[in-house]
Design a protein around this motif. Structure first.
Motif, PDB file in Angstrom:
ATOM      1  N   HIS A   1       0.819  -1.208   0.000  1.00  0.00           N
ATOM      2  CA  HIS A   1       0.000   0.000   0.000  1.00  0.00           C
ATOM      3  C   HIS A   1       0.857   1.264   0.000  1.00  0.00           C
ATOM      4  CE1 HIS A   1       0.930  -0.328   4.270  1.00  0.00           C
ATOM      5  NE2 HIS A   1       0.370   0.845   4.505  1.00  0.00           N
ATOM      6  N   VAL A   2       2.051   1.194   0.602  1.00  0.00           N
ATOM      7  CA  VAL A   2       2.952   2.350   0.579  1.00  0.00           C
ATOM      8  C   VAL A   2       3.435   2.602  -0.847  1.00  0.00           C
ATOM      9  CG1 VAL A   2       5.158   3.256   1.407  1.00  0.00           C
ATOM     10  CG2 VAL A   2       3.661   1.993   2.966  1.00  0.00           C
TER      11      VAL A   2
ATOM     12  N   GLY B   1      -5.137   2.804  -2.802  1.00  0.00           N
ATOM     13  CA  GLY B   1      -3.935   2.280  -2.184  1.00  0.00           C
ATOM     14  C   GLY B   1      -4.125   1.556  -0.859  1.00  0.00           C
ATOM     15  N   PRO B   2      -4.872   2.147   0.109  1.00  0.00           N
ATOM     16  CA  PRO B   2      -4.994   1.487   1.417  1.00  0.00           C
ATOM     17  C   PRO B   2      -5.634   0.108   1.366  1.00  0.00           C
ATOM     18  CG  PRO B   2      -5.672   3.784   1.548  1.00  0.00           C
ATOM     19  CD  PRO B   2      -5.482   3.473   0.091  1.00  0.00           C
TER      20      PRO B   2
ATOM     21  N   PRO C   1     -10.948   2.371   4.933  1.00  0.00           N
ATOM     22  CA  PRO C   1     -10.205   2.537   3.680  1.00  0.00           C
ATOM     23  C   PRO C   1     -10.979   2.186   2.417  1.00  0.00           C
ATOM     24  CG  PRO C   1      -9.505   0.531   4.779  1.00  0.00           C
ATOM     25  CD  PRO C   1     -10.466   1.213   5.713  1.00  0.00           C
ATOM     26  N   GLN C   2     -12.095   1.450   2.559  1.00  0.00           N
ATOM     27  CA  GLN C   2     -12.855   1.063   1.371  1.00  0.00           C
ATOM     28  C   GLN C   2     -13.837   2.131   0.903  1.00  0.00           C
ATOM     29  OE1 GLN C   2     -12.304  -1.337   3.846  1.00  0.00           O
ATOM     30  NE2 GLN C   2     -10.780  -2.364   2.567  1.00  0.00           N
ATOM     31  N   ARG C   3     -14.342   2.952   1.839  1.00  0.00           N
ATOM     32  CA  ARG C   3     -15.356   3.935   1.456  1.00  0.00           C
ATOM     33  C   ARG C   3     -14.999   5.358   1.887  1.00  0.00           C
ATOM     34  NH1 ARG C   3     -20.457   0.722   3.842  1.00  0.00           N
ATOM     35  NH2 ARG C   3     -18.821   0.277   5.374  1.00  0.00           N
TER      36      ARG C   3
ATOM     37  N   VAL D   1      -4.056  11.287   3.736  1.00  0.00           N
ATOM     38  CA  VAL D   1      -3.256  10.098   4.036  1.00  0.00           C
ATOM     39  C   VAL D   1      -2.860  10.095   5.517  1.00  0.00           C
ATOM     40  CG1 VAL D   1      -1.090   8.884   3.539  1.00  0.00           C
ATOM     41  CG2 VAL D   1      -2.421   9.893   1.672  1.00  0.00           C
ATOM     42  N   SER D   2      -2.546  11.267   6.064  1.00  0.00           N
ATOM     43  CA  SER D   2      -2.184  11.372   7.485  1.00  0.00           C
ATOM     44  C   SER D   2      -3.372  11.037   8.374  1.00  0.00           C
ATOM     45  CB  SER D   2      -1.669  12.778   7.785  1.00  0.00           C
ATOM     46  OG  SER D   2      -0.548  13.093   6.984  1.00  0.00           O
TER      47      SER D   2
END
Length: 320
Positions: free
Chosen positions: A179-180, A227-228, A241-243, A290-291
């Protein structure tokens, strides 16, 4: 007679290094560090890698204007180097010196002694790849069709440099978690698209680079949003992370779409430059997202706050 160096002001140097843009580097490097560590710890390595990436970025801006000097004398004669407010020799020393010092700081970040955290070659290795990308973009690749790809590589390695300093151990190639790497690639593709849109910004009139660059930026945003979902099991994110995360990236994409469509409708230099400025500064809220994903709302807000000095300085210093 007053020498050129004597007439150089702090503002001239701030313009040469595109000072407002450096907050985008602070933002995405911090986001990358948090994506791995989920907190700003170890602090010493974070500070060293931030200094490293800033010096490498400033080096790239200076070397870019050195290689573009003859073009800028025709198209942008008011900039510090073509206007003679900063000596070419002084800029050359600063550019190459910052490049070298940035690599050295990255190496120090990798081996800085921190209890419970092993040392490693990875930050220095990524910094060297970033420095090579910077030199290739500024020099031999700048006037070729591969320039947007190389600029995207610069942002890709810049993101990975932040992530590398937070790693407690280095495994087998490709060293980073899936994911990174994917989010870093998204940032790189996004900036590649922005670079493509910026082609011809000084003269305007061309829609094809704007349309194709806009399409690439959207692809980059989609990759960041996805990405996540490729994270290894056991990683805990602060928002879903999906929605939730893709929705947040989509909201940021809407502002980019709006500005890009205005530039396509009226491809004049002023409209294109405003579009590019907006797209570059949007790196800060993207990094804040992202943070937020990896370290929570306080971290997200602190990174987002970098937009304040970036926008303030951007009101009287050029970002392109």
């Amino acid at each position: 007679m007053t020498s050129t160096t004597d007439r150089a002001t702090l503002r001239d140097w701030c313009q040469l290094v595109r000072l407002p843009n450096v907050f985008t580097v602070l933002a995405d490097t911090t986001a990358a560090f948090l994506l791995v560590a989920q907190e700003l710890d170890p602090v010493a390595r974070y500070v060293l890698v931030i200094a490293s990436v800033v010096f490498l970025y400033w080096s790239g801006m200076i070397l870019n204007d050195l290689w573009d000097l003859e073009v800028d004398r025709r198209e942008r004669p008011g900039r510090p180097l073509p206007a003679g407010r900063i000596q070419v020799a002084a800029a050359r020393r600063a550019g190459w010196g910052l490049l070298l010092f940035g690599i050295l700081l990255a190496g120090l970040a990798g081996y800085f002694p921190v209890e419970g955290v092993g040392g490693g070659f990875l930050p220095a290795g990524v910094a060297i790849l970033l420095a090579i990308s910077v030199v290739l973009y500024d020099g031999p690749v700048k006037r070729t069709p591969f320039a947007p790809i190389m600029m995207g590589a610069c942002r890709f390695f810049s993101f990975l440099l932040g992530a590398s300093a937070a790693m407690t151990a280095v495994g087998a190639f490709p060293f980073f978690s899936n994911h990174v790497l994917i989010i870093a690639a998204g940032f790189g593709i996004y900036i590649g698209g922005v670079t493509l849109m910026a082609r011809g910004e000084a003269v305007g009139g061309e829609r094809l680079p704007l349309i194709s660059g806009f399409a690439v930026t959207i692809i980059g945003l989609a990759i960041i949003a996805a990405g996540p979902q490729f994270a290894d099991g056991g990683i805990v994110f602060r928002i879903e992370p999906q929605r939730q995360f893709p929705l947040l990236i989509g909201l940021l994409a809407f502002t980019i779409i709006h500005r890009a469509m205005r530039a396509v409708a009226d491809p004049q230099p002023r409209a294109i430059q405003l579009n590019i400025k907006h797209a570059i500064l949007t790196l800060i809220p993207l990094s804040a997202a992202v943070s937020l994903l990896s370290a929570g709302p306080v971290a997200g807000l602190l990174v987002f706050a970098l937009a304040v000095p970036a926008m303030t300085l951007g009101s009287f210093l050029r970002v392109t």
